[in-house]
Design a protein around this motif. Structure first.
Motif, PDB file in Angstrom:
ATOM      1  N   GLU A   2      -4.929   2.098   1.639  1.00 17.66           N
ATOM      2  CA  GLU A   2      -4.123   3.299   1.585  1.00 17.66           C
ATOM      3  C   GLU A   2      -2.688   2.991   1.944  1.00 17.66           C
ATOM      4  N   THR A  59      -2.169   6.906   6.224  1.00 15.19           N
ATOM      5  CA  THR A  59      -3.460   6.796   5.552  1.00 15.19           C
ATOM      6  C   THR A  59      -3.738   8.029   4.702  1.00 15.19           C
ATOM      7  N   GLY A 265      -6.860   4.337  -1.139  1.00  6.84           N
ATOM      8  CA  GLY A 265      -7.181   5.464  -0.266  1.00  6.84           C
ATOM      9  C   GLY A 265      -7.296   6.762  -1.041  1.00  6.84           C
ATOM     10  N   LEU A 278     -12.905   9.046   4.177  1.00  7.54           N
ATOM     11  CA  LEU A 278     -11.769   8.140   4.029  1.00  7.54           C
ATOM     12  C   LEU A 278     -11.483   7.454   5.360  1.00  7.54           C
ATOM     13  N   SER A 282     -11.778   3.408   6.137  1.00  4.92           N
ATOM     14  CA  SER A 282     -10.758   2.607   6.793  1.00  4.92           C
ATOM     15  C   SER A 282     -11.308   1.921   8.040  1.00  4.92           C
TER      16      SER A 282
END
Length: 430
Positions: A2, A59, A265, A278, A282
């Protein structure tokens, strides 16, 4: 990955006194060979805080713009403004960094990053109307910060500890990517409306403030020489100059980054429509990257850079292929984990060797700011090329298959980077 986290993870690697080769840095004479001195550790701390602030909010920045507009093109043009302005800022700020106070350039970049997130916070969903201006501001912030960071990084490291610094920088960036986006995802989904986004943007502002304060413990370094505006062109016109081969390799590196830094992302969110997933993506991929960067930092040596980079380049390309089966959360996770495992083998040798090239002689050390600007020009050119492919393909076909083919197309380009860098990876001589 992202935009926020990946951009920082790639930037920490873009990173002496007056004589580079074989000499101790000022104030570091007591450390052992290959060890990091106090100033290097402090610079790592500044980078870690800067990266954490971006990981918290960056992000979800592309997701925030996507939810406000539903437009791939808005995100593309926002990123275009960011890339172009960042490269231009590098070139213009090079004079300030070389002839005046590079620490103020570093701090200005941090402050402008805070201003950027403050504006996003104040604009709310109307931020979609200011995509390009916001991208320009974000690009200026990154340009001022990273040119100063890169020069300071070069001044306080040597060939015998540069792989170690890069490994630690990647490890810290990965650690920030583990906790920050996961916490952000939980906050965004647990709070109604825009309140979650408002909270994480506010937290990022506080961290940027702490980063500015910490930066005052970095020593002000002596400025020397006059900035050469057309230095890069002179290098490329010189027959037999190593940069005639190295710069295209840097461009090839930038092509992949130009798309992957923001698209991954975004497609994870589009595939799941859940910020928590998401954040979990990460967390998992950054946890893997933390371990892989740590191992790479310990194991990589000049003697194994060439095969390591080749393996890394091939593997980060192959892990795109599962997305052709189906682009869902599980296949994206396989892609993300595979990339996190092998990215250090690709990026650390290339970055370290380029900075070794900058430090090959006293003359090139004196021109370090110009060489760092030249490197950024190559990255910017590559990123814009990759982004142009995105801006051409997505208006025609924005299906998952088309996006996967785009990712594979730009993902193959780093193979050219390895081929171009290979002669320099095989030897410590230039």
């Amino acid at each position: 990955m992202e935009q926020g986290k990946h951009s920082v993870q790639s930037r920490w690697l873009e990173t002496m006194g007056s004589k580079q080769q074989g000499m101790r840095r000022e104030g570091e004479s007591g450390r052992g060979a290959g060890a990091l001195g106090s100033q290097a550790i402090l610079l790592l701390a500044v980078q870690a805080l800067f990266g954490t602030a971006h990981a918290l909010s960056g992000t979800f920045l592309a997701v925030y713009l996507w939810k406000a507009s539903g437009s791939y093109m808005l995100i593309g043009w926002f990123t275009f403004g960011q890339y172009i302005t960042s490269g231009l800022t590098f070139w213009l700020a090079g004079k300030w960094v070389k002839e005046h106070n590079k620490m103020n350039s570093l701090r200005l970049g941090i402050v402008l990053s805070g201003v950027f997130y403050c504006l996003v916070l104040l604009l709310g969903t109307t931020a979609k109307q200011y995509g390009v201006p916001l991208g320009i501001l974000n690009g200026m912030a990154g340009g001022f910060f990273w040119i100063a960071f890169n020069v300071i990084y070069f001044e306080i490291t040597e060939p015998d500890n540069r792989d170690r610094f890069n490994g630690w920088a990647g490890l810290l960036s990965s650690f920030a990517g583990i906790a920050a986006p996961w916490i952000s995802g939980l906050l965004i989904t647990s709070m109604k409306g825009e309140r979650g986004y408002q909270l994480i943007f506010t937290i990022s502002l506080v961290i940027f403030g702490l980063t500015v304060i910490l930066s005052f413990w970095l020593r002000k370094r002596k400025s020397e020489g006059q900035y050469q505006w057309l230095h890069g062109l002179h290098q490329l016109r010189e027959k037999g100059n190593s940069w005639r081969r190295v710069l295209p390799a840097i461009v090839a590196q930038g092509v992949r980054e130009g798309v992957f830094m923001f698209l991954v992302g975004l497609i994870v969110y589009i595939a799941t429509e859940d910020e928590r997933k998401l954040g979990a993506f990460s967390l998992i991929t950054s946890s893997v990257a933390l371990v892989s960067f740590w191992l790479a930092g310990k194991r990589l040596r000049p003697s194994n850079r060439n095969p390591s980079m080749l393996i890394g380049t091939i593997m980060i390309t192959l892990f795109i292929l599962p997305l052709f089966y189906e682009m869902n959360y599980m296949t994206l996770l396989v892609f993300g984990i595979g990339t996190a495992l092998f990215m250090p083998l690709y990026i650390i040798p290339m970055t370290t060797r380029i900075f070794d090239l900058i430090g090959q002689s006293e003359q090139s050390v004196r021109e370090r700011e110009e060489f760092i600007v030249l490197r950024e020009a190559g990255l910017t050119t590559g990123r814009v090329i990759g982004l142009c492919a995105y801006l051409i393909v997505l208006p025609i076909n924005d299906s998952k298959t088309a996006i996967t083919w785009l990712m594979l197309g730009v993902g193959l380009v780093p193979i050219a980077a390895w081929w171009l860098m290979s002669p320099y990876l095989k030897s410590t001589k230039v």
